[in-house]
Design a protein around this motif. Structure first.
Motif, PDB file in Angstrom:
ATOM      1  N   PRO A  44      46.091 114.867  29.738  1.00 26.50           N
ATOM      2  CA  PRO A  44      46.241 113.676  28.893  1.00 26.50           C
ATOM      3  C   PRO A  44      46.799 113.964  27.505  1.00 26.50           C
ATOM      4  O   PRO A  44      47.567 113.162  26.963  1.00 26.50           O
ATOM      5  CB  PRO A  44      44.811 113.115  28.812  1.00 26.50           C
ATOM      6  N   ASP A  45      46.422 115.099  26.916  1.00 27.99           N
ATOM      7  CA  ASP A  45      46.932 115.421  25.583  1.00 27.99           C
ATOM      8  C   ASP A  45      48.427 115.729  25.637  1.00 27.99           C
ATOM      9  O   ASP A  45      49.183 115.347  24.738  1.00 27.99           O
ATOM     10  CB  ASP A  45      46.167 116.607  24.992  1.00 27.99           C
ATOM     11  N   PHE A  46      48.874 116.415  26.700  1.00 28.10           N
ATOM     12  CA  PHE A  46      50.305 116.658  26.876  1.00 28.10           C
ATOM     13  C   PHE A  46      51.044 115.327  27.014  1.00 28.10           C
ATOM     14  O   PHE A  46      52.076 115.096  26.375  1.00 28.10           O
ATOM     15  CB  PHE A  46      50.553 117.528  28.114  1.00 28.10           C
ATOM     16  N   LEU A  47      50.523 114.440  27.848  1.00 27.29           N
ATOM     17  CA  LEU A  47      51.189 113.160  28.115  1.00 27.29           C
ATOM     18  C   LEU A  47      51.170 112.237  26.903  1.00 27.29           C
ATOM     19  O   LEU A  47      52.023 111.349  26.786  1.00 27.29           O
ATOM     20  CB  LEU A  47      50.524 112.475  29.305  1.00 27.29           C
ATOM     21  N   ARG A  48      50.241 112.457  25.990  1.00 24.68           N
ATOM     22  CA  ARG A  48      50.212 111.658  24.762  1.00 24.68           C
ATOM     23  C   ARG A  48      51.441 111.941  23.901  1.00 24.68           C
ATOM     24  O   ARG A  48      51.955 111.047  23.220  1.00 24.68           O
ATOM     25  CB  ARG A  48      48.931 111.970  23.988  1.00 24.68           C
ATOM     26  N   TRP A  49      51.910 113.188  23.935  1.00 23.05           N
ATOM     27  CA  TRP A  49      52.996 113.590  23.032  1.00 23.05           C
ATOM     28  C   TRP A  49      54.320 113.854  23.738  1.00 23.05           C
ATOM     29  O   TRP A  49      55.335 114.057  23.086  1.00 23.05           O
ATOM     30  CB  TRP A  49      52.573 114.846  22.262  1.00 23.05           C
ATOM     31  N   ASN A  50      54.317 113.888  25.055  1.00 27.10           N
ATOM     32  CA  ASN A  50      55.529 114.231  25.803  1.00 27.10           C
ATOM     33  C   ASN A  50      55.740 113.264  26.959  1.00 27.10           C
ATOM     34  O   ASN A  50      54.776 112.853  27.610  1.00 27.10           O
ATOM     35  CB  ASN A  50      55.428 115.651  26.372  1.00 27.10           C
ATOM     36  N   THR A  51      56.996 112.953  27.230  1.00 27.58           N
ATOM     37  CA  THR A  51      57.335 112.132  28.391  1.00 27.58           C
ATOM     38  C   THR A  51      58.406 112.864  29.192  1.00 27.58           C
ATOM     39  O   THR A  51      59.507 113.106  28.696  1.00 27.58           O
ATOM     40  CB  THR A  51      57.871 110.751  27.967  1.00 27.58           C
ATOM     41  N   LEU A  52      58.053 113.255  30.404  1.00 26.48           N
ATOM     42  CA  LEU A  52      59.013 113.948  31.263  1.00 26.48           C
ATOM     43  C   LEU A  52      59.999 112.939  31.837  1.00 26.48           C
ATOM     44  O   LEU A  52      59.652 111.797  32.130  1.00 26.48           O
ATOM     45  CB  LEU A  52      58.285 114.661  32.400  1.00 26.48           C
ATOM     46  N   PHE A  53      61.251 113.371  32.015  1.00 27.64           N
ATOM     47  CA  PHE A  53      62.238 112.498  32.643  1.00 27.64           C
ATOM     48  C   PHE A  53      61.860 112.227  34.094  1.00 27.64           C
ATOM     49  O   PHE A  53      62.081 111.149  34.616  1.00 27.64           O
ATOM     50  CB  PHE A  53      63.637 113.121  32.568  1.00 27.64           C
ATOM     51  N   ARG A  54      61.269 113.240  34.713  1.00 20.92           N
ATOM     52  CA  ARG A  54      60.839 113.105  36.097  1.00 20.92           C
ATOM     53  C   ARG A  54      59.371 113.485  36.171  1.00 20.92           C
ATOM     54  O   ARG A  54      59.005 114.634  35.918  1.00 20.92           O
ATOM     55  CB  ARG A  54      61.690 114.024  36.981  1.00 20.92           C
ATOM     56  N   GLN A  55      58.529 112.517  36.487  1.00 23.80           N
ATOM     57  CA  GLN A  55      57.097 112.755  36.511  1.00 23.80           C
ATOM     58  C   GLN A  55      56.714 113.768  37.598  1.00 23.80           C
ATOM     59  O   GLN A  55      57.285 113.767  38.688  1.00 23.80           O
ATOM     60  CB  GLN A  55      56.350 111.440  36.761  1.00 23.80           C
ATOM     61  N   GLY A 171      64.011 107.691  16.394  1.00 32.24           N
ATOM     62  CA  GLY A 171      64.218 107.282  17.777  1.00 32.24           C
ATOM     63  C   GLY A 171      64.763 108.354  18.693  1.00 32.24           C
ATOM     64  O   GLY A 171      65.583 108.087  19.560  1.00 32.24           O
ATOM     65  N   VAL A 172      64.266 109.579  18.553  1.00 30.61           N
ATOM     66  CA  VAL A 172      64.842 110.697  19.309  1.00 30.61           C
ATOM     67  C   VAL A 172      64.012 111.078  20.539  1.00 30.61           C
ATOM     68  O   VAL A 172      64.529 111.729  21.453  1.00 30.61           O
ATOM     69  CB  VAL A 172      65.042 111.921  18.380  1.00 30.61           C
ATOM     70  N   LEU A 173      62.746 110.669  20.575  1.00 25.43           N
ATOM     71  CA  LEU A 173      61.877 111.001  21.704  1.00 25.43           C
ATOM     72  C   LEU A 173      61.441 109.729  22.429  1.00 25.43           C
ATOM     73  O   LEU A 173      61.341 108.657  21.826  1.00 25.43           O
ATOM     74  CB  LEU A 173      60.623 111.747  21.224  1.00 25.43           C
ATOM     75  N   LEU A 174      61.168 109.875  23.725  1.00 28.37           N
ATOM     76  CA  LEU A 174      60.677 108.743  24.500  1.00 28.37           C
ATOM     77  C   LEU A 174      59.222 108.438  24.144  1.00 28.37           C
ATOM     78  O   LEU A 174      58.434 109.335  23.860  1.00 28.37           O
ATOM     79  CB  LEU A 174      60.769 109.049  25.995  1.00 28.37           C
ATOM     80  N   GLN A 175      58.880 107.164  24.178  1.00 30.75           N
ATOM     81  CA  GLN A 175      57.492 106.759  24.003  1.00 30.75           C
ATOM     82  C   GLN A 175      56.673 107.254  25.196  1.00 30.75           C
ATOM     83  O   GLN A 175      57.216 107.458  26.287  1.00 30.75           O
ATOM     84  CB  GLN A 175      57.403 105.232  23.911  1.00 30.75           C
ATOM     85  N   ARG A 178      57.140 106.033  29.020  1.00 33.47           N
ATOM     86  CA  ARG A 178      58.211 105.043  29.111  1.00 33.47           C
ATOM     87  C   ARG A 178      59.577 105.711  29.003  1.00 33.47           C
ATOM     88  O   ARG A 178      59.715 106.756  28.376  1.00 33.47           O
ATOM     89  CB  ARG A 178      58.072 104.003  27.988  1.00 33.47           C
ATOM     90  N   HIS A 179      60.573 105.080  29.626  1.00 32.71           N
ATOM     91  CA  HIS A 179      61.949 105.558  29.540  1.00 32.71           C
ATOM     92  C   HIS A 179      62.849 104.517  28.885  1.00 32.71           C
ATOM     93  O   HIS A 179      64.068 104.645  28.905  1.00 32.71           O
ATOM     94  CB  HIS A 179      62.491 105.912  30.927  1.00 32.71           C
ATOM     95  N   ASP A 180      62.220 103.486  28.295  1.00 32.59           N
ATOM     96  CA  ASP A 180      63.001 102.403  27.699  1.00 32.59           C
ATOM     97  C   ASP A 180      62.632 102.151  26.236  1.00 32.59           C
ATOM     98  O   ASP A 180      63.056 101.164  25.645  1.00 32.59           O
ATOM     99  CB  ASP A 180      62.794 101.105  28.494  1.00 32.59           C
TER     100      ASP A 180
END
Length: 200
Positions: A44-55, A171-175, A178-180
């Motif tokens: 969860p801590d990784f996912l809070r700060w990072n969004t993979l292009f492919r889950q 606006g350089v990283l994904l939320q 989300r990918h939008d």
């Protein structure tokens, strides 16, 4: 019939070591490596700060992700290291030297640490090791590090390792998840000519 390209193992994979750590190559065919990778990118801590292009949601996905990283390494685009305890070999996390540009002698570094290894300086020590390798063996002149705005722990680690804050990128990283939608990030960087910080 089209054939899927498989990463070929390289005997020249570096293993930077020091500060009680050894940085090793990830093995996509290792059950232990795939399980550690899955735990890391689903944390969860990784996912809070990072969004993979492919889950990555299962072991097969973890293997596929590690195979893709091996291909990137074979093509000289990045190098992914499994952070391990130098004595026991226990996996502690991941650090990658990414977006390698040999012509401009630039790269970007990113990392994560497994929950049970946090609070022991693993990120700081592995970042110092990876930076030393990038400036030495890889011949990098500039090494960048960016992190989502508000990630104070990453800010402290960057500064501790000599990566100066250079500004905020809009606006350089994904939320998260989300990918939008996008969010801002701090940019830090260290040059080969900067003094190497002392080990904390």
């Amino acid at each position: 019939m089209a054939r899927t390209r498989e990463p070929s193992p390289s005997p020249a994979v570096p293993e930077p070591h020091g500060h009680g750590l050894r940085l090793r190559a990830w093995d996509p065919e290792s059950d232990a490596d795939a399980e550690a990778w899955l735990r890391g990118v689903r944390d969860p801590d990784f996912l809070r700060w990072n969004t993979l292009f492919r889950q990555v949601t299962d072991i097969d996905g973890a293997r596929e992700s590690l195979r893709a990283r091996a291909l990137d390494a074979a093509d000289g685009r990045s190098v992914s290291f499994r952070i391990t305890d130098a004595d026991s070999g226990t996996t502690l996390g991941h650090i990658g030297v990414n977006r390698i540009d040999l012509a401009l002698r630039q790269a970007c570094v990113g990392y994560w640490v497994l929950p049970e290894a946090r609070g022991r300086g693993v990120a700081t020590r592995s970042l110092l090791l990876a930076a030393r390798w990038a400036f030495g063996a890889l011949g990098t002149h500039r090494l960048e590090l960016d992190h989502a705005l508000g990630h104070e722990a990453s800010c402290r680690i960057a500064e501790r390792c000599g990566f100066r804050y250079e500004g905020t990128m809009r606006g350089v990283l994904l939320q998260p998840g989300r990918h939008d939608a996008f969010r801002d990030a701090h940019l830090h960087a260290r040059l080969a000519t900067d003094p190497e910080p002392e080990v904390p």
